[in-house]
Design an enzyme around this catalytic site. Structure first.
Site, PDB file in Angstrom:
ATOM      1  CB  CYS A 185      -0.934  -0.008   1.203  1.00 42.43           C
ATOM      2  SG  CYS A 185      -1.902  -1.526   1.331  1.00 42.43           S
ATOM      3  CG  HIS A 325      -1.843   4.279   5.375  1.00 41.95           C
ATOM      4  ND1 HIS A 325      -1.730   4.309   4.002  1.00 41.95           N
ATOM      5  CD2 HIS A 325      -2.027   2.968   5.700  1.00 41.95           C
ATOM      6  CE1 HIS A 325      -1.827   3.083   3.512  1.00 41.95           C
ATOM      7  NE2 HIS A 325      -2.024   2.251   4.529  1.00 41.95           N
ATOM      8  CD  GLU A 336      -1.624   7.090   9.760  1.00 43.14           C
ATOM      9  OE1 GLU A 336      -1.154   7.902   8.944  1.00 43.14           O
ATOM     10  OE2 GLU A 336      -2.573   6.324   9.497  1.00 43.14           O
ATOM     11  CE  LYS A 354      -5.785   4.208   2.570  1.00 39.21           C
ATOM     12  NZ  LYS A 354      -4.826   5.286   2.842  1.00 39.21           N
ATOM     13  CG  HIS A 359      -6.548   0.833   1.436  1.00 37.26           C
ATOM     14  ND1 HIS A 359      -5.539   1.284   0.611  1.00 37.26           N
ATOM     15  CD2 HIS A 359      -5.929   0.234   2.492  1.00 37.26           C
ATOM     16  CE1 HIS A 359      -4.370   0.974   1.134  1.00 37.26           C
ATOM     17  NE2 HIS A 359      -4.585   0.336   2.279  1.00 37.26           N
ATOM     18  CG  PHE A 418      -0.770  -5.981   4.001  1.00 38.33           C
ATOM     19  CD1 PHE A 418      -1.242  -5.284   5.098  1.00 38.33           C
ATOM     20  CD2 PHE A 418      -1.666  -6.807   3.324  1.00 38.33           C
ATOM     21  CE1 PHE A 418      -2.557  -5.392   5.515  1.00 38.33           C
ATOM     22  CE2 PHE A 418      -2.990  -6.930   3.728  1.00 38.33           C
ATOM     23  CZ  PHE A 418      -3.433  -6.224   4.824  1.00 38.33           C
TER      24      PHE A 418
END
Length: 430
Positions: A185, A325, A336, A354, A359, A418
């Site tokens: 990502c 993110h 985060e 998002k 996403h 990931f």
């Protein structure tokens, strides 16, 4: 982590300076053009207005009917034939179609004409996470149902990850370096970071950098659902992506493509083009902790942010905005939020787009970088859709309900993927 300053991980991927070139002072890098196709719209302005409006785009998707998760954020009314030409479109996976269309938009925005530039000095770097999912599944179904003679002879050239950068280069007549990045990502953000390095080391004069992803296919959606990554809010898809909210239960898959045109600022000024923003700094790290979960203390994310601030010569006082993110997953958002609160204690504005766009995996770093550029340019921060009750520990200065006007001299865009990939980009007003 030690207390000493480290070089960004991307430095190991730099191709080295041109012999004799002076690198004691890195040149300013300008963002001179943007191109975007997202679930909020098929161009930059429509996407920007949609994100600032804060209306979620998630909806049920016919191809996912009958699956445990039957919704996503898809791009509306994309006509590949009109955008890139029918002959080109028919031999490409949808993810490649999207990024070529975004690249064409970005070049037009930058005022650049492939017919007139020195093509050997133009590089292409594009990111993707999962690749040509539509083609893989479609051709597998043809093999199973109709036999091997019906499989497309173009299949291999459609599914190879390197084909994405190669096709963008072909469409844009770019003969400089071209490559793909695959940092999950964070792929789109990695592409932008490496593009900065190519310009700084004199490898090229223009970089077409971005990311793309289109993988709302039955197999991919099922796999992500089995992993426990996706929201199961099938009864109310529009409310499913809710970054940092107490009621979040997973992310919503989206599709998108975004491209940034990068040039040395002095070159842009020399041709009379005003940049939208400056790419001031980049930082990359790897958690090396878990295949999917972030480090519980956010060590890699913190270090990436520290490296970016140092690279951009910014203090925590200078950062007015963070495009988080913010995936809407339990672990990512909590970690985060702690990282942002720890490193930026003055409380910059924070949002995650998002909630509107979902996403888009390999594209998301590029999409959010482009949106951060627009925030800097327009002094406007979009809201985080569906954020009604921030989770305990996620007590940041979130923008919710409506976009907020704020002069932004410097902003960060976070991308975490990931595999523990962390990339943070810093943008300044030009």
């Amino acid at each position: 982590m030690t207390g000493t300053r480290q070089q960004p991980a991307t430095a190991t991927a730099r191709l080295g300076p041109v012999p004799g070139q002076e690198l004691t002072k890195r040149p300013e890098i300008a963002v001179t053009g943007l191109g975007m196709l997202t679930p909020a719209g098929t161009d930059v302005e429509t996407t920007w207005h949609g994100v600032c409006d804060g209306t979620p785009t998630a909806a049920t998707f016919d191809r996912l009917a009958g699956l445990p998760v039957d919704f996503c954020c898809s791009i509306p009314s994309f006509d590949a034939d009109a955008a890139i030409g029918r002959r080109t479109a028919r031999r490409l996976d949808r993810s490649t179609q999207l990024v070529i269309a975004a690249a064409k938009q970005a070049l037009n925005d930058a005022g650049l004409d492939p017919n007139t530039w020195d093509s050997a000095r133009v590089a292409v770097i594009t990111g993707i996470a999962l690749g040509a999912s539509h083609t893989w599944e479609n051709q597998h179904d043809i093999l199973r149902d109709r036999g091997p003679k019906q499989v497309s002879p173009l299949m291999i050239t459609m599914i190879g990850p390197s084909a994405v950068a190669g096709e963008v280069a072909l469409a844009c007549r770019a003969h400089g370096p071209s490559l793909m990045t695959a940092t999950a990502c964070a792929s789109g953000a990695t592409a932008i970071s490496l593009g900065r390095d190519l310009l700084a080391t004199g490898q090229c004069d223009i970089v077409i950098a971005g990311g793309t992803e289109s993988c709302a296919t039955p197999l991919i959606v099922t796999g992500l659902a089995q992993l426990g990554a996706l929201s199961r809010r099938c009864d109310d898809p529009a409310a499913a992506s809710r970054p940092f909210d107490q009621a979040r239960d997973g992310f919503v898959l989206g599709e998108a493509a975004a491209v940034l045109i990068l040039e040395r600022a002095k070159d842009a000024r020399a041709r009379g083009h005003r940049p939208r923003a400056l790419l001031a700094g980049c930082g990359s790290t790897t958690d090396a902790h878990h295949p999917t979960a972030p480090h519980p203390e956010g060590r890699g994310a913190k270090e990436a942010m520290r490296l970016t601030l140092a690279d951009a010569d910014l203090s925590h006082h200078d950062v007015a905005y963070v495009n988080a993110h913010g995936t809407s997953t339990l672990l990512n958002d909590a970690v985060e939020a702690d990282v942002i609160r720890t490193l930026l204690p003055r409380g910059p504005l924070v949002t995650s787009t998002k909630g509107v766009l979902g996403h888009s995996l390999g594209a998301t770093g590029a999409v959010e970088a482009a949106l951060t550029v627009l925030s800097v340019q327009h002094s406007l921060v979009p809201p985080t859709a569906n954020l009604e009750s921030p989770d305990f520990g996620c007590d940041l200065n979130f923008v919710t309900k409506a976009a907020e006007s704020r002069r932004i001299e410097a902003a960060l865009s976070n991308s975490f993927g990931f595999g523990g990939h962390n990339v943070v980009l810093a943008f300044r007003a030009p």
